[in-house]
Design a protein around this motif. Structure first.
Motif, PDB file in Angstrom:
ATOM      1  N   ASP A 135      40.235  42.277  40.303  1.00 48.75           N
ATOM      2  CA  ASP A 135      40.012  41.018  41.034  1.00 48.75           C
ATOM      3  C   ASP A 135      38.548  40.586  41.039  1.00 48.75           C
ATOM      4  O   ASP A 135      38.204  39.590  41.687  1.00 48.75           O
ATOM      5  CB  ASP A 135      40.504  41.156  42.476  1.00 48.75           C
ATOM      6  N   TYR A 210      34.641  37.719  43.747  1.00 46.28           N
ATOM      7  CA  TYR A 210      35.863  38.466  44.076  1.00 46.28           C
ATOM      8  C   TYR A 210      36.964  37.448  44.367  1.00 46.28           C
ATOM      9  O   TYR A 210      36.773  36.516  45.167  1.00 46.28           O
ATOM     10  CB  TYR A 210      35.656  39.361  45.293  1.00 46.28           C
ATOM     11  N   ASN A 211      38.100  37.614  43.704  1.00 50.89           N
ATOM     12  CA  ASN A 211      39.220  36.689  43.842  1.00 50.89           C
ATOM     13  C   ASN A 211      40.356  37.356  44.624  1.00 50.89           C
ATOM     14  O   ASN A 211      40.753  38.489  44.303  1.00 50.89           O
ATOM     15  CB  ASN A 211      39.716  36.270  42.462  1.00 50.89           C
ATOM     16  N   TRP A 212      40.894  36.615  45.590  1.00 53.00           N
ATOM     17  CA  TRP A 212      41.927  37.185  46.458  1.00 53.00           C
ATOM     18  C   TRP A 212      43.069  36.195  46.625  1.00 53.00           C
ATOM     19  O   TRP A 212      42.852  35.003  46.884  1.00 53.00           O
ATOM     20  CB  TRP A 212      41.329  37.528  47.823  1.00 53.00           C
ATOM     21  N   THR A 223      44.637  30.615  46.786  1.00 52.09           N
ATOM     22  CA  THR A 223      43.667  31.613  46.308  1.00 52.09           C
ATOM     23  C   THR A 223      42.350  31.438  47.043  1.00 52.09           C
ATOM     24  O   THR A 223      42.020  30.343  47.526  1.00 52.09           O
ATOM     25  CB  THR A 223      43.411  31.478  44.795  1.00 52.09           C
ATOM     26  N   ARG A 225      38.104  32.737  46.735  1.00 55.99           N
ATOM     27  CA  ARG A 225      37.084  33.405  45.921  1.00 55.99           C
ATOM     28  C   ARG A 225      35.750  33.424  46.668  1.00 55.99           C
ATOM     29  O   ARG A 225      35.272  32.394  47.126  1.00 55.99           O
ATOM     30  CB  ARG A 225      36.892  32.715  44.570  1.00 55.99           C
TER      31      ARG A 225
END
Length: 279
Positions: A135, A210-212, A223, A225
């Motif tokens: 991620d 960081y992507n969540w 999403t 980020r």
């Protein structure tokens, strides 16, 4: 007058690739190289005829009022033109190269001047990299310019102590000898001693993100980020001035390759960011 003509030739190469690709790690990279040459074909046209096949341009500084460049038919844009220094005599005066051997600057004539270098880089390189790991993502941007010279105006105007000096000087004037001497008996003068190689390589930007995907935890958000970025990180160069990336515009006044005393230093910037995409 808007007269004259110029020829530009060059080559530009772009390479892209994905050196690593696994289920968890991807590395994408791209590199760009450009090499360009120019030549002034003419300073005249049918309506305007220049009386000389050249134009003097640039300004070494208020203390000298000397031109620094020669724009000449058949030659490239950006040529530094002046006296080539080869030493200092026992009285502290510049020695310059002439066809008859070294002469003191006071004995040199206009015909002793020559091309000293060029202020326009011959090569530019850009290299961008993106790494994705699960991620996380990391982007690194770098670039450089090569094979050109810079006139260090700060050293020219304030880097040589002199009994004629009426203003402050840089502290390295008393620790860095000029051709072996720590003192000189003449005021600021434009000679090749103050030209330096300008080659540089810069780490321009690094961004870490960081992507969540919150899924059902926060139903309204698709999403999210979070990222941190730094610009103007490091510069690798042998140039002794503030920054080797100098002006390349306005040939008449600020000719290519002059590092002017009054320029403002580049700043380093830190950024924190948040990007949210709603469903």
């Amino acid at each position: 007058a808007n007269a004259g003509s110029m020829e530009n030739k060059g080559i530009e190469v772009l390479l892209t690739g994905m050196p690593v690709k696994t289920s968890k790690l991807i590395w994408r990279t791209s590199a760009n190289l450009s090499a360009n040459r120019n030549k002034l074909l003419s300073l005249s046209n049918d309506e305007f005829q220049n009386t000389n096949p050249y134009i003097n341009a640039g300004d070494a500084g208020r203390a000298t009022r000397e031109y620094t460049h020669k724009l000449e038919e058949g030659g490239p844009i950006g040529n530094f033109y002046g006296y080539k220094s080869v030493g200092v005599d026992e009285n502290g005066f510049w020695l310059v190269e002439t066809e008859d051997g070294p002469k003191t600057l006071v004995d040199a004539v206009e015909a002793d001047k020559q091309v000293l270098g060029n202020g326009v880089p011959k090569y530019y390189v850009n290299w961008n990299n993106t790494i994705e790991f699960m991620d996380f993502d990391l982007n690194i941007s770098m670039r450089g310019a090569f094979d050109y010279q810079i006139l260090n105006q700060a050293q020219l105007l304030h880097g040589v102590p002199s009994e004629f000096r009426r203003s402050n000087v840089l502290d390295n004037s008393f620790t860095h000898p000029v051709y072996g001497l720590l003192s000189m008996d003449q005021d600021a003068t434009y000679v090749s001693h103050f030209l330096e190689d300008g080659d540089y390589w810069k780490i321009d930007n690094i961004t870490l993100g960081y992507n969540w995907n919150p899924g059902t935890l926060i139903p309204a958000i698709g999403t999210l980020r979070v990222f941190a970025s730094v610009t103007n990180i490091l510069t690798f160069t042998g140039y002794t001035g503030i920054d080797p990336e100098v002006t390349m515009t306005n040939l008449a006044a600020r000719a290519p390759g002059i590092d002017y005393v009054k320029r403002y230093p580049a700043t380093r910037t830190f950024t924190l960011g948040l990007t949210v995409n709603f469903k």
